[in-house]
Motif scaffolding. Sequence first.
Motif, mmCIF file in Angstrom:
data_model
loop_
_atom_site.group_PDB
_atom_site.id
_atom_site.type_symbol
_atom_site.label_atom_id
_atom_site.label_comp_id
_atom_site.label_asym_id
_atom_site.label_seq_id
_atom_site.Cartn_x
_atom_site.Cartn_y
_atom_site.Cartn_z
ATOM 1 N N SER A 75 21.096 30.376 11.003
ATOM 2 C CA SER A 75 20.885 30.460 9.559
ATOM 3 C C SER A 75 19.576 29.872 9.090
ATOM 4 C CB SER A 75 22.027 29.751 8.827
ATOM 5 O OG SER A 75 23.242 30.370 9.084
ATOM 6 N N THR A 115 24.223 37.191 1.894
ATOM 7 C CA THR A 115 23.191 36.414 1.219
ATOM 8 C C THR A 115 22.476 37.253 0.175
ATOM 9 O OG1 THR A 115 21.055 35.299 1.546
ATOM 10 C CG2 THR A 115 21.611 37.032 3.090
ATOM 11 N N SER A 117 19.445 37.050 -0.260
ATOM 12 C CA SER A 117 18.118 37.376 0.274
ATOM 13 C C SER A 117 18.042 38.820 0.768
ATOM 14 C CB SER A 117 17.725 36.402 1.386
ATOM 15 O OG SER A 117 18.545 36.537 2.518
ATOM 16 N N LYS A 143 22.130 40.572 8.006
ATOM 17 C CA LYS A 143 23.209 40.555 7.025
ATOM 18 C C LYS A 143 23.481 41.946 6.474
ATOM 19 C CE LYS A 143 24.015 36.055 6.950
ATOM 20 N NZ LYS A 143 25.321 35.462 7.280
ATOM 21 N N ARG A 164 27.708 37.651 -1.250
ATOM 22 C CA ARG A 164 26.267 37.448 -1.137
ATOM 23 C C ARG A 164 25.895 36.160 -1.859
ATOM 24 N NH1 ARG A 164 24.577 43.715 -2.633
ATOM 25 N NH2 ARG A 164 25.293 44.652 -0.661
ATOM 26 N N ASN A 165 25.875 35.086 -1.090
ATOM 27 C CA ASN A 165 25.626 33.773 -1.664
ATOM 28 C C ASN A 165 24.165 33.617 -2.048
ATOM 29 O OD1 ASN A 165 28.319 32.898 -1.025
ATOM 30 N ND2 ASN A 165 27.638 32.646 1.097
ATOM 31 N N THR A 167 20.977 30.961 -2.614
ATOM 32 C CA THR A 167 20.525 29.898 -1.714
ATOM 33 C C THR A 167 21.339 28.630 -1.960
ATOM 34 O OG1 THR A 167 18.280 30.797 -1.678
ATOM 35 C CG2 THR A 167 18.554 28.484 -1.028
#
Length: 342
Positions: A75, A115, A117, A143, A164-165, A167
């Motif tokens: 990660s 994520t 991102s 991802k 989708r977290n 940051t």
Amino acid sequence: MRVLVTGHQGYLGTVMVPILQAAGHDVTGLDCGFFAECVLGPEPKDPPGIRVDLRDVTVDQLVGFDAVIHLAALSNDPLGALAPQITYDINHHASVRLARSAKAAGVRRFLYASTCSVYGAAGDGLVTEDAPLQPLTPYAESKVRVEDDVAALADESFSPVFLRNATAFGFSPRLRADIVLNNLVGHAVLTGEVRVLSDGTPWRPLVHARDIAAAFLAAMEAPISKIHCTAYNVGSEANNLTVADIAQSVADVVPGAKLSITGETGSDPRSYQVDFSAFRRALGFETSWSVRDGAAELFEAYVSEGLTEHTFTRRFTRLPHLDSLRASGSLDESMRWVKAAV
């Protein structure tokens, strides 16, 4: 529910497990132990666990679980850039294999830690889950690939959801120092300076580790009709901030810290603001932590637990820690434990 959490000895897993247990769930962990000893403060109390490399998980190990929460991954972006093939092997191929094995074992729910991102250089405006995915790193690309491949497995017996977290930030007993807020607070405590190497203009969405845990709990307990094969952004619009704004929050809570935005690395192309309303509408989910509150929490923990320069830069930063395990002969070139070391 009987729940398996992969990566339970990581930064997010160490925070998430007690929250799941407090809600009445029976939690088992699965981890290879890369970061098990990377602890700041008292040793966390882990659940019963399976010690196995993600690439070697079997169907038999997954039988009897109602849900799998899949957090385990290599990660961060620098690590992915250094070893992209290993990143794809673990983060993509092993994750999809895990999902297939979970389905074969009769696991109904599969919650995947994706994520924000994946949106990459999204430009101006808030991006929703329907926005084009433009991953800029092997980590983010892996991802996207997992989301696509696991979605293809969904049916009436197997229900994945992709969270989708934003940051992550905030204190965890198994600390990470290589994420933006945690890093800036640590440098401010250790050096008296909040130092930003970029021009400070890129936008970042942030979310506290405890809010991520609460989001996974909400999704796991939700009616399947509301989460089946759906991607949800996890975070809060209030925590869409520029890097300069994040740095200012740190300077505000660390006494005497001086803010310095050098601009020496220019503007980071990864810049995006995220719309989190879909998850809020579907499940009534609200985050609890602001970036400023998280900075204050980190400052207090770093000071009270005696953070040092060595532990901050070596133990709690992913790439140097894994490099040290490889240099000592504990890990081989494929990021597997050498038997003698285990």
